[in-house]
Write an enzyme that holds these catalytic residues in place. Structure first.
Site, mmCIF file in Angstrom:
data_model
loop_
_atom_site.group_PDB
_atom_site.id
_atom_site.type_symbol
_atom_site.label_atom_id
_atom_site.label_comp_id
_atom_site.label_asym_id
_atom_site.label_seq_id
_atom_site.Cartn_x
_atom_site.Cartn_y
_atom_site.Cartn_z
ATOM 1 N N LYS A 131 -5.126 1.610 2.314
ATOM 2 C CA LYS A 131 -3.806 2.332 2.002
ATOM 3 C C LYS A 131 -3.576 3.231 3.157
ATOM 4 C CE LYS A 131 -1.182 3.139 -1.326
ATOM 5 N NZ LYS A 131 -0.715 2.232 -2.364
ATOM 6 N N ASP A 171 5.292 2.724 -0.007
ATOM 7 C CA ASP A 171 4.698 3.404 -1.111
ATOM 8 C C ASP A 171 5.486 4.538 -1.081
ATOM 9 O OD1 ASP A 171 1.919 3.358 -2.917
ATOM 10 O OD2 ASP A 171 2.439 5.517 -2.652
HETATM 11 N N1 GLU Z 1 2.132 0.648 -2.950
HETATM 12 C C1 GLU Z 1 2.143 -0.486 -3.579
HETATM 13 C C2 GLU Z 1 1.028 -0.282 -4.754
HETATM 14 O O1 GLU Z 1 0.491 1.033 -4.984
HETATM 15 C C3 GLU Z 1 2.210 -1.736 -3.045
HETATM 16 C C4 GLU Z 1 1.287 -2.145 -2.085
HETATM 17 C C5 GLU Z 1 1.593 -3.372 -0.994
HETATM 18 O O2 GLU Z 1 2.352 -4.202 -1.559
HETATM 19 O O3 GLU Z 1 0.873 -3.839 -0.339
HETATM 20 O O4 GLU Z 1 0.250 -0.910 -5.202
#
Ligand code: GLU
Length: 452
Positions: A131, A171
């Site tokens: 992340k 996100d």
């Molecule tokens: N931010 C999204 C999550 O919390 C998606 C992340 C992504 O597609 O890599 O899963």
């Protein structure tokens, strides 16, 4: 002398996490929420204990943090901080979104990367957990300001990512506009067009259904939970929080399945429409939020009968289903009590860790259907995984094919939660199921690699 590791109890383990991560409350909370199920599990499965697997997953592989300078429209130099937390790549390249918001801290990104490791594992696709993001807040910034920030952010980040290394996505605060600027700068710096980011627009390698996938997936998971209890979505009332990508698409699918959606919210408060938010009204909100970048309070000015409740969360509204889709810790113990007093049937998490530890405990004790984020909202990253496959295969799949793949993935995740979370009385603890099933795949891979 014995070399075998002693399995600590939960509080001793968390004391260690706390002393190594001082002040990082969100991260400690996320680790505790997993450890409470994994510690009893590793006691029964000593190979994971000997390998110190949980301790290792709770220590990110690495964290990159960097300065991001950019120039605003008034020619002021602005300085923000950027991060990428690469938590674990045992089952695939690091994968997870980027969050741009003024309340982003290293603790928030560490909790999200830790959660993402289990979530991505549950999809069964080859994706590790990561992340990233920044305390930069795109709200109120011009397009050119956002562009300059994204270019500066990627100028540092590009050396740490790539299609086989680490694949960021969106996100909170990072949608298709930001992904466009980030991908443009990645391509310019590396000279390569490759799937180093997901959530791209369909014109340049993005997957159909990626925008809808998280919210739709939440409802597909909820449908599975209900159908195991011979219940269905048709005719149920639903309280949804948030008005971003996840909330709007969860609401859209709930409406399509015959549920009556009563609320939406943003950081100013929530709107309650007792007549229900139908697809036309939802389309109006989509335009308000994505094109006009307006506030949810405007809904109550547009639609008679709807009320805006300033600085309040919607959990007091009587409903059958609660779908928190805004942000972490938005549903506290009081909110949980209010929902339980109103005999809520199911709570399913669209946002990451929206329930506080106390709220989640209340739901588990009460024995209602409670779908934790790492299982219920995995549909977004799952379709990101499918976007990675399409990019490397130089193909693009159609909406219908992807929708049936998403449906199957969510059924499969639900099945894994049942398998690992079903008690002797037949009731399913979805939190335990998701924690154990997500842990086991990563842990088995780590054991295969030895001590690295
Ligand atoms: N931010 C999204 C999550 O919390 C998606 C992340 C992504 O597609 O890599 O899963």
């Amino acid at each position: 002398m014995t070399l075998s590791n002693h399995c600590p109890d939960l509080e001793t383990f968390i004391d260690g996490v706390r002393s190594r991560n001082p002040g990082q409350d969100e991260f400690i909370q996320a680790v505790r929420d997993v450890a409470q199920d994994i510690i009893p599990f590793v006691r029964d499965n000593p190979e994971y204990n000997e390998g110190e697997i949980l301790r290792r997953i709770a220590e990110p592989d690495r964290i990159v943090s960097f300065r991001v300078c950019w120039e605003d429209d008034d020619h002021n130099i602005r300085v923000e901080r950027g991060w990428r937390v690469q938590n674990n790549n045992a089952v695939g390249p690091y994968k997870g979104g980027l969050r741009f918001s003024d309340n982003v801290t290293e603790s928030v990104l560490k909790f999200l990367a830790f959660e993402q490791t289990f979530k991505n594992s549950l999809t069964g696709l080859p994706m590790g957990g990561g992340k990233g993001g920044s305390n930069f807040n795109p709200k109120g910034k011009s397009d050119r300001e956002v562009m300059r920030f994204c270019q500066s952010f990627m100028t540092e980040l590009y050396r740490h990512i790539g299609p086989d290394t680490d694949v960021p996505a969106g996100d909170i605060g990072v949608g298709s506009r930001e992904i466009g600027y980030l991908f443009g700068q990645y391509k310019r710096l590396t000279g390569r067009w490759e799937g180093a980011l997901t959530g791209k627009a369909s014109e340049y390698g993005g997957s159909e259904l990626r925008t809808e996938a998280t919210g739709y997936g939440v409802v597909y998971f909820l449908r599975e939970m209900l159908s195991r209890k011979d219940e269905e979505l048709d005719g149920k009332t639903a309280v949804v929080s948030g008005s971003g990508n996840v909330a709007l698409h969860a609401a859209e699918k709930l409406i399509a399945e015959g549920a009556k959606v009563l609320t939406l919210s943003d950081s100013d408060g929530f709107i309650h429409d007792p007549d229900g938010i139908d697809q036309d009204k939802l389309d109006w909100v989509k335009t308000l939020k994505t094109e006009k970048r307006g506030r949810i309070s405007e809904y109550a000015e547009e639609y008679n009968g709807a009320e805006f409740h300033q600085d309040k969360a919607p959990w007091q509204v009587d409903c059958d289903l609660a779908v928190p889709c805004a942000t972490q810790n938005e549903l506290d113990e009081d909110g949980a009590e209010a929902l339980l007093d109103n005999d809520v049937l199911a709570v399913v998490e669209g946002a990451n860790m929206p329930s506080t530890t106390e709220a989640a405990e209340r739901f588990r004790e009460a024995g209602i259907l409670f779908g934790p984020a790492k299982a219920a909202n995995a549909g977004g990253v799952a379709v990101s995984g499918l976007e990675m496959s399409q990019n490397s295969g130089r193909v693009s799949w159609e909406h219908e094919k992807l929708d049936s793949m998403l449906t199957e993935l969510m059924q499969d995740i639900h099945g894994k939660c049942v398998e690992s979370g079903e008690g002797e009385d037949g009731a399913v603890d979805y939190v335990r199921g998701a924690n154990i099933a997500g842990f086991r795949r990563v842990a088995d891979a780590m054991l295969a690699f030895g001590v690295v």
